[in-house]
Design a protein around this motif. Structure first.
Motif, PDB file in Angstrom:
ATOM      1  N   CYS A  94      43.813   4.695  58.203  1.00  0.00           N
ATOM      2  CA  CYS A  94      42.481   4.109  57.957  1.00  0.00           C
ATOM      3  C   CYS A  94      41.480   4.616  58.991  1.00  0.00           C
ATOM      4  N   ASP A  98      37.408   0.633  57.221  1.00  0.00           N
ATOM      5  CA  ASP A  98      38.214   0.582  55.995  1.00  0.00           C
ATOM      6  C   ASP A  98      38.897  -0.782  55.872  1.00  0.00           C
ATOM      7  N   ARG A 155      42.264   1.465  51.783  1.00  0.00           N
ATOM      8  CA  ARG A 155      43.006   2.731  51.998  1.00  0.00           C
ATOM      9  C   ARG A 155      44.507   2.523  52.087  1.00  0.00           C
ATOM     10  N   VAL A 188      46.349   5.232  47.312  1.00  0.00           N
ATOM     11  CA  VAL A 188      46.337   4.345  48.488  1.00  0.00           C
ATOM     12  C   VAL A 188      47.669   4.526  49.218  1.00  0.00           C
TER      13      VAL A 188
END
Ligand SMILES: Cc1ncc(COP(=O)(O)O)c(C=O)c1O
Length: 371
Positions: A94, A98, A155, A188
């Motif tokens: 990240c 995020d 993320r 992700v």
């Protein structure tokens, strides 16, 4: 006057007497102590010349290679704590600002919350778990939810296995694989906080590599149930671990020389199987005895090595823990109402019997405070 009552032990076949006088420490599996084989390996390693580099110690390399192979990752990095392993993973997956998805009561969103926000600048989207675990459906829904332009992009998905706050629970079969597929489909990343993944192995009968399959990274504690002297591992691809090495240095955690610690940890990893099965057997005995004494307050039967007990209404868990301490039983108040018993290598059958007897006597007999 209260008479100690061993009937709860008798009902569960717990060998009760004679009980040793020393304190039985159920607070954490951090208290397991170093296994004799690990101690020997450390002493031997301590007589050898240490290596100077950040990662060229042969004991450290052997530990990292062995656990990378066991868990199905390309590479591993030996670190001082599991919090650090988690936070390095967060930093790498990240950027500040995020978001990530995690179960509401996971370690990263609770005990580590200040690091998660302060070190990595990551916001946690907390979702309710089932016995601590996020279902594939909940994750699919969270990832499919449209984000407004001003909201942080998600993320990372974060799982915890076993789940500490839920009582060392393992997720239902197939959930991790389904979640990994959902993460892949949506671009992700998936991290598993496997501080106690070691315990999930005997609990499910599945190898570590299957339990972690599909994750992009994994963190493992070495100093909890295994009894290694110190340390954790972060696992991932070769490029990920190369970057993790740089972040480790940035955070001032380029610890050296650590060959003797790695030598002890490797022995603890290799001797884990029989050790953890015994812990789980004893945790079940403890739960059985406590259920006979306390009923539903003794919580669910444990999947692994943690038993959570609800203190009687009106008795703060900290007060109950203080009274148990006087009886030679150390437990951890997790919150105002919950007492945590963790079974580990220093907890033998007689400690289980004592814990059942003392907890039954104290929690059943403690008068409820008015108001
Ligand atoms: C699930 C989980 N993750 C991470 C950690 C952090 O481990 P450490 O104390 O090594 O930083 C813990 C500690 O108890 C934990 O229970």
């Amino acid at each position: 006057m209260l008479v100690p009552d061993a009937s709860h032990n008798d009902q569960c076949g717990i060998a009760a007497k004679p009980w040793p006088e020393h304190t039985a420490d159920f607070r954490s599996d951090l208290m397991a102590g170093i296994p004799p084989a690990a101690r020997d390996a450390m002493l031997l390693a301590a007589t050898q010349d240490p290596e100077m580099g950040a990662r060229n110690d042969p004991h450290q390399s052997r530990l990292e290679r062995t656990v990378a192979d066991l868990t199905g990752f390309e590479d591993a990095l030996f670190l001082p704590t599991c919090t650090l392993a988690n936070q390095i993973a967060l930093r790498l997956w990240c950027r500040p600002g995020d978001a990530m998805v995690a179960a509401a009561d996971s370690h990263v969103a609770g005990h580590e919350a200040s690091s998660t926000a302060g070190l990595s600048g990551v916001t946690v989207r907390r979702l309710p778990g089932v016995r601590g675990h996020l279902s594939p459906a909940a994750i699919q829904a969270a990832l499919a939810q449209p984000r407004r332009p001003e909201e942080q992009p998600t993320r990372l998905v974060w799982l915890e296995n076993t789940h500490m706050r839920a009582g060392g629970t393992v997720p239902p079969d197939g959930w991790t694989a389904a979640i990994a597929a959902a993460c892949r489909d949506t671009g992700v990343r998936l991290h598993i906080d496997g501080s106690r993944l070691w315990n999930a192995e005997p609990a499910t009968g599945l190898p570590l590599a299957v339990l972690a399959a599909g994750a992009d990274s994994l963190s493992l504690s070495l100093n909890k149930a295994l009894g290694a002297p110190a340390g954790s591992l972060l696992l991932g691809s070769r490029p990920f671990i190369r970057e993790a090495l740089a972040v480790r240095a940035t955070l001032g955690a380029n610890w050296r020389p650590v060959g003797f610690l790695a030598a002890g940890a490797l022995e603890a990893v290799q001797g884990r199987s029989a050790r953890l099965k015994e812990d789980h057997r004893r945790a079940k005995l403890l739960h059985c005895g406590l259920s006979h004494a306390l009923g539903p307050s003794a919580g669910e039967a444990p999947d692994t090595n943690i038993v959570l007990v609800t203190a009687p209404p009106g008795i703060p868990a900290a007060d109950a823990a203080a009274t148990l301490k006087v009886a030679g039983i150390l437990v951890l108040p997790l919150d105002r109402a919950t007492l945590r018993f963790v079974v580990h290598a220093r907890i033998d059958d007689s400690a289980i019997a004592r814990a059942v007897e003392a907890t039954a006597r104290i929690l059943v007999a403690t008068p409820v405070k008015p108001g």
